[in-house]
Design an enzyme around this catalytic site. Structure first.
Site, PDB file in Angstrom:
ATOM      1  N   ASN A 223      -2.888   0.697  -4.427  1.00 28.43           N
ATOM      2  CA  ASN A 223      -1.882  -0.333  -4.652  1.00 28.43           C
ATOM      3  C   ASN A 223      -1.324  -0.860  -3.332  1.00 28.43           C
ATOM      4  O   ASN A 223      -1.720  -1.937  -2.871  1.00 28.43           O
ATOM      5  CB  ASN A 223      -0.765   0.215  -5.551  1.00 28.43           C
ATOM      6  CG  ASN A 223       0.205  -0.867  -5.977  1.00 28.43           C
ATOM      7  OD1 ASN A 223       0.113  -2.011  -5.548  1.00 28.43           O
ATOM      8  ND2 ASN A 223       1.152  -0.516  -6.817  1.00 28.43           N
ATOM      9  N   ASP A 224      -0.448  -0.071  -2.699  1.00 30.95           N
ATOM     10  CA  ASP A 224       0.219  -0.551  -1.488  1.00 30.95           C
ATOM     11  C   ASP A 224      -0.767  -1.011  -0.413  1.00 30.95           C
ATOM     12  O   ASP A 224      -0.487  -1.955   0.331  1.00 30.95           O
ATOM     13  CB  ASP A 224       1.103   0.560  -0.901  1.00 30.95           C
ATOM     14  CG  ASP A 224       2.305   0.847  -1.788  1.00 30.95           C
ATOM     15  OD1 ASP A 224       2.724  -0.069  -2.511  1.00 30.95           O
ATOM     16  OD2 ASP A 224       2.814   1.986  -1.757  1.00 30.95           O
ATOM     17  N   VAL A 225      -1.920  -0.338  -0.321  1.00 28.93           N
ATOM     18  CA  VAL A 225      -2.861  -0.651   0.766  1.00 28.93           C
ATOM     19  C   VAL A 225      -3.564  -1.984   0.567  1.00 28.93           C
ATOM     20  O   VAL A 225      -4.348  -2.409   1.409  1.00 28.93           O
ATOM     21  CB  VAL A 225      -3.927   0.456   0.936  1.00 28.93           C
ATOM     22  CG1 VAL A 225      -3.276   1.772   1.304  1.00 28.93           C
ATOM     23  CG2 VAL A 225      -4.775   0.609  -0.313  1.00 28.93           C
TER      24      VAL A 225
ATOM     25  N   ALA B 212       5.439   2.959  -2.059  1.00 32.69           N
ATOM     26  CA  ALA B 212       6.442   2.375  -1.167  1.00 32.69           C
ATOM     27  C   ALA B 212       7.581   1.724  -1.954  1.00 32.69           C
ATOM     28  O   ALA B 212       8.573   1.297  -1.385  1.00 32.69           O
ATOM     29  CB  ALA B 212       5.792   1.359  -0.241  1.00 32.69           C
TER      30      ALA B 212
END
Lengths: 471, 127
Positions: free
Chosen positions: A398-400, A439
Site C-alpha cells: 500500500n504505502d510503497v 503510515a
C-alpha cells in the site's frame, strides 16, 4: 604451540566467514558460501575443543550442549514456514544476546579460564569490556524477544506509547553508564553485574515496544547488528580474535541493512527508533473520516474483469507486499503469472526495499514459489518500466505505491521512494477494504481513473483470477 | 591431579606477582603490557569492520534474508567463549553458564545455517 595452532585455526575460520558473506553477492555462489560458513564454524569448534587444559567432564558437557541445541535448531530450521522467517530470525537474535550474557557471567566467575585476572581481582579493562558485552547482549535479548512477539502476532504490532517514554529511556541509559563505571571502579562485584543485566533487559524491552509492526525490517536489522557488537564485546573480554572479527562483520552487516531499510522509507534511524510512526497519523485520518468527509468514489471490479484485461495485456508487473505473505498467496500469484506468460505476456515482479517484515522477505517468498530469480527486480531497476506496462497488479502493498510520497509535502511518507505503479495503463489493487496502510495515510492511487480495486482476500482474489484465466 | 593443582597455584602466584609489579611500577611496564594487546585487538576490530562494510555492500538485495541467516549463524561463534568456560571448568557456576550458552549458541549455529541453506536452495532451483 597448541595456542599458536588454535590461533591459526581461528584465522582460517575468520576468512571462511568473510567468504561466506561474499558468496551472497549472487545466488550461484551463495550455497558454496553457506558451506564455507559451516566449515569455518566446525573448525572453530574443533580448535576450541583441542585447547590445552580442557577437562574430560567439561568436554562431555560441551558435546551435550551442542547436541541438545543443535537438534532443536535443526528441527526448527527444517519445519519453519518461509512466511514466519522474520520472527524466527528475531528469536535467533535473542539467543545470541542471551548467550553473550551467559558468557560474560562465566568470565566473571572464572576469570582465570580466560586469563583476565583472578576471581574478585579482574583487570579493570576486562571489566569494561565485560560489562559492555553484557549490556549489549542483554539489550539484544529482550529487544529481540519483543520483536519476536510483535512479528509472531503474540502481541499487538501497534506502537506502545506512554508519557515520558523517551526521558525514561534516556535516564535508564545514563544510570547504566554510571553503574558500569561503578562496577569497574569497585572491582566487579557479582551483585552489580546482575543489576546491570536486569536494567539492560529493561532497556531493550522499552526501546522496542514503541516501534510499530511495519518498521520491523529496521528493528530486525538493528538487532542483527547488536548481536554482532555483543559478540565482539565478549571477544574483547576474553581476548579472542575470532569473536572480535566475526562480531565486527555481523555488526557492520546489520548496520548496513538498517541503513538500507531507513533509506527505503526516507526516514532517519532516530525517527524509526523513537517509534510511534503511524500512530498519530492513523488517529487523525480516522477522525477525519468520522467527521463525515464526503466519501470519494473508487472503481471496483471483479476478478473476472481483471482476468479479462490481463489476458489481453502485453506486459504485467506484479507488486507484492506484506499482505501477500499474510495471505500465503505467493504460490497462486506464480500460477497466475505462468498463465499470463502462456498468453504471451511478459510478467515481472517489483520489490520495494521495505516490503515485508525483514530485508529480502519478498524475494524469499517468491523464490519459494519458484518464481525465476531474473523476473524479480528492485525499485530503481523496475520503475522506468511501469510506463510501458499494461497492468500493475498490487497485492498486499500500500504505502510503497502511494504517489503522495512524491507530491504531498504534508504527507507522513513524503520523500519516500515509491514504486511508480500509477504510470501503468491499468492498476489492480488487491485489498480487503479501504483502510489506510501502516503510515495512516490514504493512498491517492485508489481514486485514480486507471485504478480498479479488487476487494477481498489476496489469495482468494488471485485464485479466482486464475480460474477465470483457465476458462 | 597434584601437578595440575600446583600448576594452578603457580599461575595464580604469577598473576599476583604481575599485579604487585604493576603497583610497584605504576606507569611504564604494567601500563604497556595492558595497553598493547588491547590496541592490537582494537586495530583488528576496526579493520574487520571495514572488511564487513565492503563485503556486505556487495551482497545482492535479493539475498538480504539469507544474509541475516548467515550472520546470525556466524555471530554464534560466541560458542567459543562458552566452550572455554565449560571445558576448563574453573568454577561450577561458570561451567553452568557456559553449558547454557553452548546450548543456546548451538541452536543458532544449526538453525541459522540450515534455514539459510533452505532459503538458498529455493533461489537455486530457478536461479
Amino acid at each position: 604451540m597448541a595456542h599458536t595452532l588454535s590461533t591459526l585455526a581461528y584465522l582460517v575460520a575468520s576468512i571462511l566467514f568473510i567468504l561466506a558473506l561474499k558468496g551472497l553477492s549472487h545466488p550461484r555462489t551463495s550455497r558454496r558460501g553457506n558451506i564455507m560458513g559451516m566449515v569455518g564454524m566446525a573448525i572453530a569448534i574443533v580448535a576450541t575443543l583441542a585447547q590445552p587444559g580442557m577437562r574430560v567432564g567439561g568436554i562431555g558437557l560441551i558435546i551435550a550442549g551442542l547436541a541438545i541445541g543443535g537438534t532443536i535448531g535443526a528441527v526448527v530450521a527444517n519445519r519453519i514456514q518461509m512466511t514466519a522467517l522474520p520472527q524466527l530470525v528475531a528469536a535467533f537474535h535473542s539467543l545470541v544476546g542471551l548467550a553473550a550474557v551467559f558468557v560474560a557471567a562465566a568470565a566473571l566467575y572464572a576469570p582465570t579460564s580466560f586469563g583476565i585476572g583472578t576471581p574478585g581481582n579482574i583487570h579493570a579493562q576486562s571489566l569494561v569490556e565485560m560489562s559492555l558485552g553484557l549490556a549489549i547482549g542483554a539489550v539484544t535479548f529482550s529487544g529481540s524477544v519483543i520483536a519476536f512477539a510483535k512479528l509472531a502476532g503474540r502481541m499487538s504490532g501497534a506502537p506502545i506509547l506512554f508519557k515520558g517514554q523517551h526521558p525514561l529511556n534516556a535516564a535508564l541509559g545514563v544510570v547504566l553508564v554510571l553503574l558500569i563505571a561503578t562496577f569497574v571502579a569497585t572491582g566487579g562485584p557479582a551483585w552489580l553485574f546482575w543489576i546491570i543485566a536486569i536494567l539492560s533487559f529493561a532497556l531493550g524491552f522499552l526501546l522496542i515496544i514503541p516501534i510499530g509492526g511495519a518498521d520491523m525490517p529496521v528493528v530486525v536489522s538493528m538487532l542483527n547488528s547488536y548481536s554482532g557488537w555483543a559478540a565482539a564485546g565478549i571477544g574483547f573480554t576474553i581476548g579472542n580474535l575470532l569473536l572480535i572479527v566475526t562480531g565486527a562483520l555481523v555488526g557492520a552487516s546489520g548496520a548496513i541493512l538498517s541503513y538500507i531499510m531507513c533509506k527505503g522509507m526516507n526516514r532517519s534511524i532516530l525517527n524509526v527508533l523513537l517509534g510511534g510512526f503511524g500512530a498519530d497519523a492513523g488517529g487523525a485520518a480516522s477522525a477525519g473520516a468520522g467527521a463525515g468527509g464526503p466519501a470519494r468514489p473508487v472503481k471496483s471490479g471483479s476478478p473476472e474483469d481483471a482476468a479479462y484485461i490481463m489476458k489481453n495485456a502485453g506486459k504485467v508487473i506484479i507488486v507484492p507486499g506484506y499482505g501477500m505473505a499474510v495471505a500465503q498467496a505467493q504460490q497462486v500469484v506464480r500460477e497466475m503469472a505462468d498463465l499470463l506468460k502462456k498468453e504471451g505476456a511478459t510478467v515481472e515482479y517489483a520489490i520495494h526495499p521495505v516490503a515485508g517484515r525483514m530485508p529480502g522477505h519478498m524475494n524469499v517468498l517468491l523464490a519459494e514459489a519458484n518464481v525465476p530469480y531474473d523476473d524479480v527486480h528492485e525499485l530503481e531497476e523496475i520503475n522506468p518500466e511501469f510506463a510501458e506496462a499494461d497492468v500493475a497488479y498490487v497485492i498486499g502493498a500500500n504505502d510503497v505505491t502511494n504517489p503522495a510520497a512524491k507530491t504531498d509535502k504534508s504527507s507522513a511518507i513524503y520523500g519516500m521512494p515509491i514504486l511508480e505503479v500509477e504510470r501503468a495503463k491499468t492498476v489492480f489493487f488487491v485489498k480487503r477494504g479501504m483502510a489506510s496502510g501502516y503510515a495512516g495515510v490514504e493512498n491517492e492511487l485508489f481514486f485514480r481513473d486507471n485504478t480498479m480495486m479488487l476487494f477481498g482476500d489476496a489469495k482468494k482474489v488471485t485464485q479466482q483470477i486464475v480460474q477465470a484465466l483457465q476458462k | 591431579m597434584r601437578a595440575q593443582a600446583m600448576a594452578e597455584r603457580a599461575m595464580a602466584m604469577a598473576l599476583e606477582a604481575r599485579a604487585a609489579a604493576g603497583e610497584a611500577l605504576p606507569g611504564i611496564e604494567a601500563h604497556a603490557a595492558a595497553a598493547e594487546p588491547f590496541l592490537l585487538l582494537f586495530t583488528i576490530f576496526v579493520l574487520a569492520c571495514f572488511v564487513g562494510y565492503h563485503v556486505v555492500w556487495s551482497v545482492t538485495p535479493a539475498l538480504h534474508s539469507p544474509l541475516m541467516g548467515v550472520t546470525n549463524a556466524i555471530s554464534s561463534v560466541i560458542v567459543v567463549g562458552a566452550m572455554l568456560a565449560t571445558g576448563l571448568g574453573e568454577s561450577w557456576i561458570a561451567q553452568a553458564f557456559g553449558f547454557l550458552a553452548v546450548t543456546l549458541a548451538a541452536v543458532n549455529i544449526f538453525g541459522g545455517f540450515l534455514v539459510t541453506r533452505r532459503m538458498l536452495a529455493m533461489f537455486q532451483r530457478k536461479g
